[in-house]
Every structure is written in structure tokens, then in C-alpha cells.
Design a protein around this motif. Structure first.
Motif, PDB file in Angstrom:
ATOM      1  N   LEU A   1      15.770   0.855  -1.694  1.00  0.00           N
ATOM      2  CA  LEU A   1      17.061  -0.197  -2.544  1.00  0.00           C
ATOM      3  C   LEU A   1      18.405  -0.776  -1.901  1.00  0.00           C
ATOM      4  CD1 LEU A   1      16.224  -2.591  -5.286  1.00  0.00           C
ATOM      5  CD2 LEU A   1      17.531  -0.668  -6.331  1.00  0.00           C
ATOM      6  N   SER A   2      18.808   0.040  -1.855  1.00  0.00           N
ATOM      7  CA  SER A   2      20.073  -0.097  -0.841  1.00  0.00           C
ATOM      8  C   SER A   2      20.407  -0.377   0.317  1.00  0.00           C
ATOM      9  CB  SER A   2      21.253   1.575  -0.911  1.00  0.00           C
ATOM     10  OG  SER A   2      20.658   2.370   0.044  1.00  0.00           O
ATOM     11  N   ASP A   3      19.695  -0.075   1.491  1.00  0.00           N
ATOM     12  CA  ASP A   3      19.238  -0.753   2.912  1.00  0.00           C
ATOM     13  C   ASP A   3      19.254  -2.007   2.857  1.00  0.00           C
ATOM     14  OD1 ASP A   3      20.270   1.694   3.883  1.00  0.00           O
ATOM     15  OD2 ASP A   3      17.784   1.690   4.569  1.00  0.00           O
ATOM     16  N   THR A   4      18.031  -2.499   1.399  1.00  0.00           N
ATOM     17  CA  THR A   4      17.454  -3.674   1.781  1.00  0.00           C
ATOM     18  C   THR A   4      18.732  -4.694   1.156  1.00  0.00           C
ATOM     19  OG1 THR A   4      15.393  -3.218   1.156  1.00  0.00           O
ATOM     20  CG2 THR A   4      15.619  -6.139   1.058  1.00  0.00           C
ATOM     21  N   THR A   5      19.622  -4.322  -0.050  1.00  0.00           N
ATOM     22  CA  THR A   5      20.192  -5.090  -0.799  1.00  0.00           C
ATOM     23  C   THR A   5      21.689  -5.085   0.613  1.00  0.00           C
ATOM     24  OG1 THR A   5      20.176  -4.055  -2.825  1.00  0.00           O
ATOM     25  CG2 THR A   5      21.990  -5.130  -2.575  1.00  0.00           C
ATOM     26  N   LEU A   6      21.813  -4.528   0.811  1.00  0.00           N
ATOM     27  CA  LEU A   6      23.147  -4.131   2.217  1.00  0.00           C
ATOM     28  C   LEU A   6      22.532  -5.277   3.851  1.00  0.00           C
ATOM     29  CD1 LEU A   6      25.834  -3.737   3.179  1.00  0.00           C
ATOM     30  CD2 LEU A   6      24.602  -1.581   4.617  1.00  0.00           C
ATOM     31  N   TRP A   7      21.392  -5.645   3.519  1.00  0.00           N
ATOM     32  CA  TRP A   7      20.712  -5.979   5.039  1.00  0.00           C
ATOM     33  C   TRP A   7      20.737  -7.949   4.400  1.00  0.00           C
ATOM     34  CZ3 TRP A   7      15.900  -2.588   6.384  1.00  0.00           C
ATOM     35  CH2 TRP A   7      16.559  -1.663   6.292  1.00  0.00           C
TER      36      TRP A   7
ATOM     37  N   SER B   1       1.035  -1.562   0.045  1.00  0.00           N
ATOM     38  CA  SER B   1       0.172   0.118   0.056  1.00  0.00           C
ATOM     39  C   SER B   1       0.770   1.241   0.338  1.00  0.00           C
ATOM     40  CB  SER B   1      -0.954  -0.148   1.526  1.00  0.00           C
ATOM     41  OG  SER B   1      -1.982  -0.978   1.702  1.00  0.00           O
ATOM     42  N   LEU B   2       1.950   1.423   0.705  1.00  0.00           N
ATOM     43  CA  LEU B   2       3.191   2.216   0.967  1.00  0.00           C
ATOM     44  C   LEU B   2       3.301   2.911  -0.772  1.00  0.00           C
ATOM     45  CD1 LEU B   2       4.930   2.199   4.043  1.00  0.00           C
ATOM     46  CD2 LEU B   2       2.560   3.546   3.606  1.00  0.00           C
ATOM     47  N   ALA B   3       3.359   1.830  -1.601  1.00  0.00           N
ATOM     48  CA  ALA B   3       4.218   1.047  -2.441  1.00  0.00           C
ATOM     49  C   ALA B   3       3.454   2.248  -3.101  1.00  0.00           C
ATOM     50  CB  ALA B   3       4.973   0.299  -2.844  1.00  0.00           C
ATOM     51  N   ALA B   4       2.232   1.976  -3.476  1.00  0.00           N
ATOM     52  CA  ALA B   4       1.441   2.836  -4.425  1.00  0.00           C
ATOM     53  C   ALA B   4       1.355   4.166  -3.799  1.00  0.00           C
ATOM     54  CB  ALA B   4      -0.354   1.694  -4.213  1.00  0.00           C
ATOM     55  N   TYR B   5       1.214   4.750  -3.069  1.00  0.00           N
ATOM     56  CA  TYR B   5       0.814   6.133  -2.121  1.00  0.00           C
ATOM     57  C   TYR B   5       2.397   6.568  -2.358  1.00  0.00           C
ATOM     58  CZ  TYR B   5       0.288  10.088   1.293  1.00  0.00           C
ATOM     59  OH  TYR B   5       0.284  10.925   1.581  1.00  0.00           O
ATOM     60  N   ILE B   6       3.505   6.113  -2.578  1.00  0.00           N
ATOM     61  CA  ILE B   6       4.557   6.780  -2.705  1.00  0.00           C
ATOM     62  C   ILE B   6       4.499   6.776  -4.448  1.00  0.00           C
ATOM     63  CG2 ILE B   6       7.222   6.461  -2.186  1.00  0.00           C
ATOM     64  CD1 ILE B   6       6.871   5.327  -0.146  1.00  0.00           C
ATOM     65  N   SER B   7       3.999   6.300  -4.844  1.00  0.00           N
ATOM     66  CA  SER B   7       4.409   6.221  -6.197  1.00  0.00           C
ATOM     67  C   SER B   7       3.456   7.436  -6.902  1.00  0.00           C
ATOM     68  CB  SER B   7       4.113   5.675  -7.046  1.00  0.00           C
ATOM     69  OG  SER B   7       2.592   5.332  -6.624  1.00  0.00           O
ATOM     70  N   VAL B   8       3.456   8.113  -5.774  1.00  0.00           N
ATOM     71  CA  VAL B   8       2.521   9.615  -6.879  1.00  0.00           C
ATOM     72  C   VAL B   8       3.741  10.685  -5.617  1.00  0.00           C
ATOM     73  CG1 VAL B   8       0.084   8.905  -6.330  1.00  0.00           C
ATOM     74  CG2 VAL B   8       1.192   9.989  -4.724  1.00  0.00           C
ATOM     75  N   LEU B   9       4.577  10.716  -5.431  1.00  0.00           N
ATOM     76  CA  LEU B   9       5.639  12.069  -5.205  1.00  0.00           C
ATOM     77  C   LEU B   9       6.267  12.552  -6.356  1.00  0.00           C
ATOM     78  CD1 LEU B   9       7.049  10.605  -2.109  1.00  0.00           C
ATOM     79  CD2 LEU B   9       5.314  11.932  -1.703  1.00  0.00           C
ATOM     80  N   ASP B  10       6.635  13.642  -6.027  1.00  0.00           N
ATOM     81  CA  ASP B  10       7.147  14.319  -7.320  1.00  0.00           C
ATOM     82  C   ASP B  10       8.930  13.709  -7.612  1.00  0.00           C
ATOM     83  OD1 ASP B  10       9.711  15.502  -5.642  1.00  0.00           O
ATOM     84  OD2 ASP B  10       8.056  16.386  -4.552  1.00  0.00           O
ATOM     85  N   ARG B  11       9.260  13.430  -8.688  1.00  0.00           N
ATOM     86  CA  ARG B  11       9.859  12.912  -9.193  1.00  0.00           C
ATOM     87  C   ARG B  11      11.172  12.495  -8.668  1.00  0.00           C
ATOM     88  NH1 ARG B  11      10.255   9.689 -14.150  1.00  0.00           N
ATOM     89  NH2 ARG B  11      12.751   9.258 -14.409  1.00  0.00           N
ATOM     90  N   GLU B  12      12.284  13.292  -8.287  1.00  0.00           N
ATOM     91  CA  GLU B  12      13.293  13.868  -6.869  1.00  0.00           C
ATOM     92  C   GLU B  12      12.739  13.580  -5.834  1.00  0.00           C
ATOM     93  OE1 GLU B  12      17.381  14.532  -6.803  1.00  0.00           O
ATOM     94  OE2 GLU B  12      15.899  14.423  -8.696  1.00  0.00           O
ATOM     95  N   ARG B  13      11.796  13.498  -5.381  1.00  0.00           N
ATOM     96  CA  ARG B  13      12.466  12.929  -3.753  1.00  0.00           C
ATOM     97  C   ARG B  13      11.928  11.354  -3.948  1.00  0.00           C
ATOM     98  NH1 ARG B  13      10.760  15.364   1.313  1.00  0.00           N
ATOM     99  NH2 ARG B  13      10.232  17.270  -0.279  1.00  0.00           N
ATOM    100  N   LEU B  14      10.876  11.087  -4.978  1.00  0.00           N
ATOM    101  CA  LEU B  14      10.761   9.433  -4.936  1.00  0.00           C
ATOM    102  C   LEU B  14      12.578   9.087  -5.638  1.00  0.00           C
ATOM    103  CD1 LEU B  14       8.754   7.284  -5.707  1.00  0.00           C
ATOM    104  CD2 LEU B  14       8.985   8.302  -7.855  1.00  0.00           C
ATOM    105  N   ARG B  15      13.050   9.477  -6.048  1.00  0.00           N
ATOM    106  CA  ARG B  15      13.853   9.111  -6.633  1.00  0.00           C
ATOM    107  C   ARG B  15      15.135   8.776  -5.142  1.00  0.00           C
ATOM    108  NH1 ARG B  15      19.021  10.572  -7.300  1.00  0.00           N
ATOM    109  NH2 ARG B  15      18.084  12.440  -7.034  1.00  0.00           N
ATOM    110  N   LYS B  16      15.327   9.802  -4.619  1.00  0.00           N
ATOM    111  CA  LYS B  16      16.063  10.270  -3.290  1.00  0.00           C
ATOM    112  C   LYS B  16      15.553   8.337  -3.038  1.00  0.00           C
ATOM    113  CE  LYS B  16      17.301  14.807  -3.209  1.00  0.00           C
ATOM    114  NZ  LYS B  16      17.271  15.920  -2.414  1.00  0.00           N
ATOM    115  N   LEU B  17      13.761   8.332  -1.833  1.00  0.00           N
ATOM    116  CA  LEU B  17      13.302   7.419  -1.250  1.00  0.00           C
ATOM    117  C   LEU B  17      13.855   6.294  -1.816  1.00  0.00           C
ATOM    118  CD1 LEU B  17      12.212   7.029   1.000  1.00  0.00           C
ATOM    119  CD2 LEU B  17       9.517   7.126  -0.204  1.00  0.00           C
ATOM    120  N   THR B  18      13.588   6.116  -3.035  1.00  0.00           N
ATOM    121  CA  THR B  18      13.584   4.343  -4.264  1.00  0.00           C
ATOM    122  C   THR B  18      15.786   4.016  -3.715  1.00  0.00           C
ATOM    123  OG1 THR B  18      13.990   5.882  -6.225  1.00  0.00           O
ATOM    124  CG2 THR B  18      11.900   4.803  -5.073  1.00  0.00           C
ATOM    125  N   THR B  19      15.691   5.269  -4.039  1.00  0.00           N
ATOM    126  CA  THR B  19      17.323   4.866  -3.316  1.00  0.00           C
ATOM    127  C   THR B  19      17.690   4.129  -2.315  1.00  0.00           C
ATOM    128  OG1 THR B  19      17.633   6.563  -5.494  1.00  0.00           O
ATOM    129  CG2 THR B  19      19.447   5.508  -4.504  1.00  0.00           C
TER     130      THR B  19
END
Length: 783
Positions: A113-119, A92-110
């Protein structure tokens, strides 16, 4: 301007008329539009839409069906758990976050993704790796294959399949891998099936489910000599069937020698998160890529699978589809990002460790069970337990089982492989039905046939399996093993008894888990095949009904819904106290009874038809004789009445009765004389299926009497029970030596009193004194 009143009135009436006509036309159009909407638009979409409560109620009905049991609904929600709610919240949060502006969405997804991969790389000991998140667990391997093709063929981006044609790639996969994996890869990559090479498992040395490394080396050399390019090897750290791990260390060395990519997948990769990891699984950390299915391991619903890989060129990873420039696709890791934080390291390790402990608990109990064969690679740390029912030799004489334990007898039955597969299929289905929380299932292995598999890493987190479920599973298995052994031992005896019995036909069905299949043969009298088939179906159907009406522990049925024989009686599992001869004799006698009754009914129908014709002829003849006796004048209405009044005609009644037993018409003169209907000839006895054997009170049909087999009669057993009651009622303050002598003296006195009572009774009978005799007998009984 002045307007003529007549014209003004006419214009007004015209406007009203046109308005009425337009309104009627508009109403017709609206009605047509409503009819069209009701006819072609689905019901839920009509009107202004549904409210939230109605929609959720519909979803709930679709989830749980027509059942409205609160227990089942709460059981489902309980298995999801709070960590599951976090995963669902992530979607549900993924669908909600997808409506953010492009720059804020890019920082959040990065960041996500980096945290999950490292863990994940730290948890599963895979250093310096990248991650690809995908819904289909085969998609990661598909993207890895594309990455390797881009890496090994430099001109693939420009020339495409032309470079593959000049040097055909080869992908090696184990024969113990998932069914259809190789074909799916070829279809998605656009490669012919000749590019897929299946490597056999060890047949002489080592595990039968591990890849044969020496044979793989020869296959690679042959492909290189033919001008092919060895591309990728798919190894298993836990085969889908038996959970065995390939020799990953030697396979890695072989891949480095031929510059091949090594990809590893399997359920045993979950143990990399534990403190102690076996060396065979630990070698997977050196592979080029691996696929993890965390959803089933941790009980997380709808979380993606993860493929960890090592590659230095990000452009090739982007070309292969392993990375994406779209920020929305990076949100696939959000459910895992939330769930891993909620569980923490201890929670993740606890769930994987609990699944391993469940396997060890079951394996320890299986070692103590007879007739159970396990197929486990590493008994100390294997998270998958595969077992089957197996009995090498039969010991038919149960009383001398200990003496014959060392003797070797011939196998139980021919085609025993098919029989064991059928029995293990039944065993797995029974265990899964009796203990659904265990998550056991049936698996087909290439060398061992049908087995029962327990893989808690794939099921325990979802089903909530606990230690008591394992104990219940073992108890159910202990209950089913005697049934399996007795059925297997009595199966051959049942076949021999049926073949010796006249009127029964033994049907060999290796796919039936039970005692056997029998058919009652209908003795045809020159009838055509269609009629004979109908009679056979009728008799066997009635036979099945009669057998089910008996009070027995056996199950009689028409067999499986698909693939079974027609017009047969299928007998299910049995216990060791089954009397096979009585069972076969009952089936044959019941079948003969049904057949004779059907024939008797057919003959009776023909006899009745002929009797009716004969009765009609005799009634016509009797009417003619009555006309001759009474005369013609008595037949005239008025004259006959007057004549009968002056001179009544005395005629004896000449009735007829139809005797069904003899099949003939008889006179009723004797009936009028004796005022009762005569029985005529004695009818033949009706055939019955009652057997001469008598059962004890409460004993069900087809059971052997244990008392009679031990040589004890009913009276002796009862007197023995009375003696035990007397021994229980003796005084407790006496020592064993003191209480033995009074007990023997009491028995001697009782015997003397009974003998004296019998002597007195005989003397009294000789004097023909009934009251005194009764009095003496009463005294004897009181003594």
C-alpha cells in the motif's frame, strides 16, 4: 444348550426375511434420494463435481458465446497484453496472500500500500497525499464527502443527522458532470436532494462546458445567508462529454475563501504524468482530492480506481472509511503494484502520450474537412476530440457552387437542430461500425446536441488503437460527408415532390436518418377503418417489396423497430446523382399498380362468383332442353340404348366458356368450328410502373445521367472515345507540329471515301443491282 432344529430353521428364515425387507426398504430410500437430488439440485452440482477442463471450457463458452472463431478469441487476448496479465495475476495473488498469518500479512500489505501510494503521488505530481483504492469510481468521492462532513461537523459522530438539520450542508456540482452523480451521492449519504446544487456552465463568455465561477460565487453567498454550510465542490479536469477543464485555479481560491473542499475528476488528469502539462490541468495538483481511473488509461483490466487526498487526521479518515484496519482490504492495491512495476515510468508515459498523439492526429485531419465542426477546448493538448456534421447554408446549384460561396441563403430546413442530431447519430454509429478499433461513440451535449466523441485515453489502450486506425477513420468520414450533404439538400426537394404527387402522403419523422418517409394513400370506397387499415398495410408492404426488387443504391425499409410510423416506406441515405422526381414517380406508379391489381382481383372474384351461378342456371336449362329434344323413351336405360342404336340422335355440342376479361359466359361453337379458342375482346392493358426514361447500360435506377446533363449524346460520346483511341495510336516519334497535318489529311480522305461510297451505293440502288451494292458497302466499310 440344545435348540430345537425346527425353531432354529424358523429363526434363520426370519432373519433372512427381515434382511430382505430392510434391503428393499434401503434401496427405495436411496432411489428416492437420487430422484430428489436430480429434481432439485442443478445439473453441474450433481455427482462428484466437474473437472477443471470442463469448467474452463464452460467459462470460455460463456465469454465468447456460440462463436468458435479463433480470430476473435486471439484478438481479445492480444488486447489484454502482458501488462493485463500482471493485473490479473495480482487478483490471484491477493487471494493467495490472504491465507498468510496475520503478522506477515500485515507487513506485506503495508509495504504494498505504501509503495503504490508513493508511486502514484510522484507520477501525477500530487505530493504528500494518501490513497484510497475502490472498485466503483464514485465510491472515492462518496468517502471524501463523509470525511468532509466529519471534519466540518464536530459533533456528527455523536449526534448524527441532528447537526445536519440545524445547518444544512450543500454540495456543488457542475451541470456538465456525469449524469446521476449528484443523486447517487445524496442517496448514499442520506441527504435530501436540496443539499445538491448544480452550477450552470458559462453561457456568454468562455467555454460552454466550463463552470461559471462568478455564478458559483453568488450561489455560495446566497446559501450562507440562508444559514446553509457550503461543504464541497466537484470540479472537472475533462468533462465526461466534451473533455473540457474547469478553471481550477479560480475555483481553488473560491474554496479557500469559504473553507470548502475541492475535488477534481476527469480524463485530463492522465496528462499530469507527461513532461508537458497545460496550466489549466496542472492546477489540479493543488486540489484537496482527485480520482484517477488507471484501468482505462493504461489498459489494465479489473484494477481499482484511486482517490488521492490530503488530510491530517487519520482518525477521521478511518471514520469516513478511507482507511481500514483490515489487512485484506489493503490488498486491493496489489494489481496496481504489479502492473506499475511491469510498465515502469516510460511505459506509463508512452501509453498516455500515444493517446494524446492519436487525438492530435485526428484533430489535424478534421480541420481540413468541410462541414465538420469541432468542439475542443485546448487544441494543443486536448486528449478528447468532439466533432459533428454541420452545414449552415445550402448550395443547391452544384455547378455554380464557387460563385455562390459568398452568398447567404436561408437555412436548409426547419427543425434543423433535430435533423442534425439524427444525422450525427447515424454518422457516429457508422464510424463505430466501420472502424471499431477507433472507439468513437455518440455523446449528447447540452448546447451542441448530438456529437461524435473520440476519447483515446478511455479506449485506445483496451482496443489497441494505432495511427492507421485514425487514417481509416478519416477516410470513412470523407466517404460519409458527401452522402450527408446530398441527403440534407435533397430532403426538402423530396418533401415537395411527394406533396405535389397525388396518392402519396409525406410523413415528417425528424428521428429518421435518410431522405424521408412516404406513405401511399389507399382510396377507400366507404370501407370501415379496420378494413381500410388492413388494405393500407397490404399495399405499402407490397410497395416496399417492389421497391427493394429494383436495382438501385437506395435502401427502403419499414423504419426503426421502435417509435416508427406504421404502414410507411422509409428511404435511407442518398447520393447527389439521385433523380428525386423519378423516385417519387416510381413510388406513386408502383403504388397505383398494386392498388389497381388488388381491386381487379376483388372485382374478378365477384365476377367469377356470378359467372358460376349463371353457368349453373344455363346448365340446368340445357339439361331440360335436351330432355325435350331426345324424348322420354331415350331416358329409359335399356329402351334408350336400343332406340339410340336403331336411330342415333344427332345433337350439336353446346359448350360454354367463361371470359374473364368480359366477365360473361360465351358459346364454344366458334371454338369447335375453328379448332382454336378465340380471344374475344381485347383485354385492357395492365397498369405498370414503367417510366418513359431510359437508362444507359449499367446505370442503376433513380440515377441522373451525367452525359445527358452535359449535352452529349451517346453516339457523340462514342465517336469522341474513338477519336481519343486514334490519338493514342499515333506514332510517338513525330513532333506535335508534324503529327497534326497528317492526321487532318487522313480525316479528309476518310470523309471523301465515305461520301464516294454513299454516291456509288445510291447509283447501284437505282440500277437495282443488289450484289454489287453489297460489294460497294463492304468496300466502304473496309475503307
Amino acid at each position: 444348550k440344545m435348540v430345537d432344529p425346527t425353531l432354529a430353521e424358523m429363526g434363520k428364515n426370519l432373519n433372512e426375511a427381515m434382511k430382505m425387507l430392510e434391503d428393499n426398504q434401503r434401496k427405495v430410500e436411496e432411489e428416492n434420494e437420487k430422484k430428489y437430488a436430480r429434481k432439485d439440485i442443478p445439473g453441474p452440482l450433481q455427482g462428484s463435481g466437474q473437472d477443471m477442463v470442463s469448467i474452463l471450457q464452460l467459462v470460455q463458452n460463456l465469454m465468447h458465446g456460440e462463436e468458435e472463431e479463433e480470430t476473435s478469441q486471439s484478438y481479445r487476448l492480444q488486447n489484454v497484453g502482458e501488462q493485463g496479465h500482471m493485473a490479473l495475476l495480482g487478483h490471484s495473488l491477493a487471494a493467495y496472500i490472504s491465507v498468510l498469518d496475520r503478522e506477515r500479512l500485515r507487513k506485506l500489505t503495508t509495504r504494498i500500500l505504501s509503495d503504490t501510494t508513493l508511486w502514484l503521488c510522484r507520477l501525477f505530481r500530487y505530493e504528500n497525499g494518501s490513497a484510497y483504492y475502490h472498485e466503483d469510481d464514485r465510491e472515492g468521492l462518496l468517502k471524501i464527502c463523509r470525511l468532509v462532513i466529519h471534519t466540518r461537523y464536530e459533533d456528527y459522530t455523536l449526534e448524527g443527522f441532528n447537526v445536519l438539520y440545524t445547518k444544512q450542508p450543500v454540495i456543488y456540482i457542475s451541470s456538465a458532470a456525469r449524469t446521476g452523480l449528484g443523486q447517487a451521492l445524496c442517496n448514499q449519504l442520506g441527504l435530501p436532494l436540496s443539499c445538491m446544487c448544480r452550477v450552470p456552465c458559462n453561457t456568454m463568455f468562455g467555454s460552454q462546458h466550463q463552470m461559471d465561477v462568478a455564478l458559483l460565487d453568488r450561489l455560495i453567498k446566497d446559501d450562507v445567508e440562508f444559514g446553509k454550510l457550503p461543504l464541497l465542490l466537484v470540479a472537472n479536469a475533462g468533462t465526461p462529454g466534451a473533455g473540457h477543464t474547469d478553471k481550477l485555479g479560480r475555483l481553488k481560491e473560491l474554496c479557500e475563501q469559504y473553507k470548502m473542499w475541492l475535488h477534481v475528476e476527469g480524463v485530463n488528469l492522465a496528462t499530469l504524468a507527461l513532461g508537458y502539462v497545460s496550466s489549466s490541468v496542472l492546477a489540479a495538483t493543488k486540489c484537496d482530492s482527485m480520482t484517477l481511473t488507471l484501468g482505462s488509461w493504461l489498459g489494465l483490466p479489473a484494477v481499482p480506481a484511486v482517490t488521492l487526498y490530503r488530510h491530517e487526521d487519520p482518525s477521521l479518515s478511518l471514520a469516513a472509511g478511507l482507511t481500514s484496519s483490515q489487512p485484506v482490504e489493503k490488498l486491493r492495491a496489489l494489481p496496481l503494484w504489479l502492473s506499475l512495476q511491469y510498465l515502469g515510468h516510460d511505459g506509463i508515459v508512452e501509453r498516455i502520450k500515444h493517446a494524446s498523439q492519436l487525438s492530435q492526429r485526428l484533430l489535424e485531419n478534421l480541420k481540413n474537412l468541410d462541414f465538420i465542426k469541432t468542439s475542443v477546448e485546448d487544441e494543443l493538448s486536448s486528449p478528447v476530440v468532439v466533432f459533428k456534421f454541420f452545414q449552415e447554408y445550402s448550395n443547391r446549384d452544384q455547378t455554380s457552387h464557387a460563385a455562390q460561396a459568398s452568398t447567404i441563403q436561408r437555412p436548409i430546413i426547419s427543425n434543423e437542430g433535430h435533423i442534425y442530431d439524427t444525422f450525427n447519430q447515424w454518422l457516429g454509429e457508422q464510424l463505430a461500425q466501420l472502424v471499431p478499433a477507433s472507439g468513437v461513440d455518440v455523446v449528447e451535449l447540452e448546447d451542441e446536441g448530438t456529437c461524435v466523441r473520440f476519447s483515446p485515453l478511455m479506449t485506445s489502450a483496451v482496443l489497441g488503437t494505432e495511427m492507421q486506425d485514425i487514417d481509416q477513420l478519416v477516410d470513412c468520414l470523407k466517404m460519409k460527408i458527401p452522402v450527408l450533404t446530398s441527403t440534407l439538400q435533397l430532403r426538402e426537394e423530396f418533401e415537395q415532390e411527394v406533396r405535389r404527387t397525388v396518392g402519396l402522403l409525406y410523413i415528417e419523422d425528424l428521428g429518421w436518418p435518410g431522405l424521408g418517409v412516404v406513405r401511399y394513400n389507399y382510396h377507400s370506397d366507404g370501407k370501415n377503418d379496420d378494413k381500410q387499415e388492413k388494405e393500407l398495410e397490404k399495399i405499402n408492404t407490397e410497395l416496399l417489396k417492389k421497391l427493394n426488387e429494383l436495382e438501385s443504391d437506395l435502401t427502403f425499409s419499414l423504419g426503426p423497430e421502435f417509435g416508427g410510423q406504421k404502414n410507411c416506406v422509409y428511404i435511407g441515405m442518398v447520393t447527389e446523382d439521385l433523380d428525386v422526381s423519378e423516385l417519387v414517380e416510381t413510388i406513386a406508379a408502383t403504388g397505383r399498380e398494386i392498388e389497381e391489381n388488388s381491386r381487379l382481383l376483388e372485382n374478378m372474384t365477384e365476377v367469377v362468383r356470378k359467372g358460376i351461378q349463371e353457368a349453373q342456371l344455363q346448365l340446368q336449362k340445357a339439361n331440360e332442353e335436351r330432355l325435350l329434344e331426345e324424348g322420354l323413351l331415350r331416358q329409359i336405360p335399356v329402351v334408350g340404348s336400343v332406340l339410340n342404336w336403331f336411330s342415333p340422335f344427332q345433337a350439336s355440342p353446346k359448350g360454354r366458356t367463361f371470359n374473364l376479361t368480359a366477365g360473361s359466359l360465351e358459346s364454344t361453337e366458334s371454338m369447335y368450328v375453328s379448332k382454336a379458342q378465340g380471344t374475344g375482346s381485347t383485354p385492357p392493358p395492365t397498369p405498370t410502373s414503367s417510366l418513359a426514361k431510359q437508362r444507359l447500360p449499367g446505370q442503376k435506377a433513380f440515377k441522373r445521367s451525367l452525359r445527358s446533363s452535359d449535352g452529349f449524346s451517346e453516339t457523340s460520346s462514342i465517336s469522341h472515345c474513338d477519336d481519343l483511341d486514334k490519338l493514342d495510336q499515333r506514332p510517338s516519334n513525330l513532333s506535335p507540329g508534324q503529327e497534326q497535318e497528317p492526321l487532318e489529311m487522313e480525316r479528309e480522305e476518310e470523309q471523301k471515301e465515305v461520301a464516294q461510297a454513299k454516291t456509288d451505293t445510291e447509283d447501284i440502288h437505282s440500277d437495282k443491282s443488289a450484289p454489287d451494292c453489297t460489294k460497294v458497302e463492304d468496300q466502304a466499310s473496309q475503307r
